[in-house]
Design an enzyme around this catalytic site. Structure first.
Site, PDB file in Angstrom:
ATOM      1  CB  CYS A 103      -0.917  -0.046   1.222  1.00  0.00           C
ATOM      2  SG  CYS A 103      -1.805   1.482   1.565  1.00  0.00           S
TER       3      CYS A 103
ATOM      4  CB  CYS B 157       0.218   1.826   4.066  1.00  0.00           C
ATOM      5  SG  CYS B 157      -1.492   1.279   3.906  1.00  0.00           S
TER       6      CYS B 157
END
Length: 88
Positions: free
Chosen positions: A12, A15
């Protein structure tokens, strides 16, 4: 003491963008809040239990229950503001 749970995954991009912010908060909030990381790929049952549909998601937990949820990459100021609310 409130807990900020960072729900993330290695693949991600957003993230990875907020990871340094979460690490800073872990240092800045020692004794005031706990910071935890939850890898949703390694812990799918826990992610499901919290109803996590997208990442990054930051859960603010106080007294054993979720009091706030921050979905998506947010600036540090916004994360701090929402965490401070739980500290009040």
């Amino acid at each position: 003491m409130p807990v900020l749970v960072d729900a993330w995954a290695a693949w991600c991009g957003p993230c990875r963008m907020i990871a340094p912010i979460v690490e800073e908060l872990a240092r800045d909030m020692v004794g005031r809040a706990r910071i935890a990381k939850l890898n949703v790929d390694e812990n799918p049952q826990t992610a499901s239990r919290f109803g996590l549909r997208s990442i990054p998601t930051l859960l603010v937990i106080k007294g054993g229950r979720e009091v706030d949820r921050i979905v998506g990459a947010q600036p540090k100021q916004e994360i701090v503001r929402r965490l401070e609310r739980a500290l009040a």
